[in-house]
Scaffold this active site. Structure first.
Site, mmCIF file in Angstrom:
data_model
loop_
_atom_site.group_PDB
_atom_site.id
_atom_site.type_symbol
_atom_site.label_atom_id
_atom_site.label_comp_id
_atom_site.label_asym_id
_atom_site.label_seq_id
_atom_site.Cartn_x
_atom_site.Cartn_y
_atom_site.Cartn_z
ATOM 1 N N HIS A 1 0.863 -1.445 -0.210
ATOM 2 C CA HIS A 1 -0.007 0.320 -0.166
ATOM 3 C C HIS A 1 1.065 1.237 -0.037
ATOM 4 O O HIS A 1 0.379 2.879 -0.340
ATOM 5 C CB HIS A 1 -0.569 -0.226 1.347
ATOM 6 C CG HIS A 1 -2.436 0.344 0.765
ATOM 7 N ND1 HIS A 1 -2.721 1.511 0.180
ATOM 8 C CD2 HIS A 1 -3.754 0.471 0.846
ATOM 9 C CE1 HIS A 1 -4.009 2.337 0.078
ATOM 10 N NE2 HIS A 1 -4.105 1.583 0.696
ATOM 11 N N SER A 2 2.346 1.448 0.433
ATOM 12 C CA SER A 2 3.194 2.398 0.422
ATOM 13 C C SER A 2 3.442 2.830 -1.255
ATOM 14 O O SER A 2 3.688 3.850 -1.297
ATOM 15 C CB SER A 2 4.428 2.074 0.962
ATOM 16 O OG SER A 2 4.721 1.210 0.226
#
Length: 394
Positions: A81-82
């Site tokens: 998700h980064s």
């Protein structure tokens, strides 16, 4: 990513070797056993126990030549998700695909417009009435924002959801997850939306509340355990049950999917990355004799949250905490929020036409997430082929 001593990790430039990220599994018919759907679910569940390699770019693709009830083969894309939120990654998928009707044409970017907050009747009203309404809306905005911020603070400190069979905990972060998807007609949802004068999201939230209510009612039915007759029509849900969901909110000024080039442009208003925040939404759990009550309650809750500055304010606060005290402190606060609530609810719109990837038609996209404390996820998503106007919920 590369681990380092000061802040735990940092980004570095690297050369991407595609072969390190794409896995084509050699699967025999005996392994599938005529149960393609179950095989895919089991495979994805095993993937949730295997972390991404942080010494290389945080994504991989798994190609499964397994026929399921909805597709001839399945591609599983994992990414950290980064790298970006749902809007960012969907713009990337759109940039990598073409329309099935014209293999040389890129998919059409759906154009979304924010709903008008002022009715046509009020536009023609006198200045005094419009001034009074503006004052009322301002007071309501301040009041809702204050209440939301206080409830968020209480949630981080001590206010927790009722312990139920769908409430996760710290152990749920590392437990294997299972993903499933169901397809419902978007045309049916649109009919309900128009009749009830609400948004598609309102309808979907109402349906989610109804489904959770029925599930929890069955989970708390103890009559069968003692040899009695099931009381599925009776209310077995505990009184004052508290079930809340974190709803992801897109904070970009431009809503909806944007072209990848626009998101990558310098000083873009719809820039790539994680420009989202969470709004804690209380879910109405209980059996209703009239199913439409779930929808009206959902609309009432959503209307209240829309009249609040909770999301952008909390985003600014968390950004400040991360920059001053470090990302670990911000992550710890965020984790406390997840441990105190039950579910995540998120969605993202897809293309308006059938698309293909390197000549292969895409039957559906079912996005979801794992690695956090929630065990109940709802991700309504437009289905990409077959009948126009279907929703794929994973």
């Amino acid at each position: 990513m590369l681990a380092c001593a000061d802040d735990g990790a940092r980004w570095i430039k690297t050369e991407v070797n595609v072969e390190d990220h794409v896995y084509v599994q050699d699967i025999g018919p005996d392994e599938i056993g005529g149960q393609g759907d179950k095989f895919v679910e089991d495979y994805i569940s095993r993937l949730t126990t295997l972390p991404l390699d942080r010494s290389r770019p945080l994504w991989d693709i798994h190609i499964l030549n397994v026929k399921t009830s909805d597709a001839e083969a399945v591609g599983v894309i994992r990414s950290h998700h980064s790298l970006g939120d749902g809007m960012s990654r969907m713009s990337l998928i759109m940039a990598c695909t073409h329309t099935t009707s014209d293999p040389e044409a890129l998919p059409t970017i759906p154009i979304l417009k924010r709903r008008e907050n002022v009715s046509n009747g009020l536009r023609d009203a006198g200045w005094f009435l419009r001034s009074m309404i503006a004052i009322y809306d301002t007071v309501r905005l301040i009041g809702n924002t204050t209440v939301d911020l206080l409830l968020l603070l209480a949630t981080v400190l001590f206010l927790k959801d009722t312990k139920t069979s769908v409430k996760g905990g710290a152990e749920a972060e590392s437990n294997p997850k299972r993903f499933s998807h169901r397809i419902v007609s978007l045309d049916d949802i649109r009919i309900i939306k128009d009749v009830m004068d609400m948004t598609i999201n309102d309808v979907l939230l109402g349906v989610t509340q109804a489904a959770l209510s029925r599930y929890l009612n069955g989970a708390h039915d103890t009559t069968n355990k003692h040899g009695g007759t099931s009381r599925s029509l009776l209310n077995n849900i505990p009184c004052n049950i508290r079930v809340r969901a974190g709803v992801l909110v897109n904070l970009r000024s431009e809503i909806g999917i944007q072209p990848l080039a626009d998101m990558m442009a310098k000083d873009s208003k719809c820039r790539w990355g994680n420009l989202i925040n969470i709004v804690v939404l209380p879910l109405s759990i209980g059996l209703e004799t009239d199913s439409l009550v779930y929808l009206t309650k959902a609309k009432s809750t959503m209307d209240q949250k829309k009249k609040s500055l909770h999301a952008p304010i909390v985003y600014s606060i968390m950004s400040f905490i991360a920059s001053v005290f470090g990302a670990k402190i911000a992550a710890a606060l965020f984790k406390r929020l997840l441990l105190s609530t039950t579910a995540f609810i998120s969605n993202v719109n897809g293309p308006t036409e059938e698309i293909c990837f390197h000549g292969h038609p895409i039957a559906y996209i079912a996005p979801s997430v794992y690695g956090h404390a929630q065990v109940c996820i709802a991700d309504p998503f437009p289905k990409l082929c077959g009948q126009d106007g279907d929703l794929d919920s994973g």
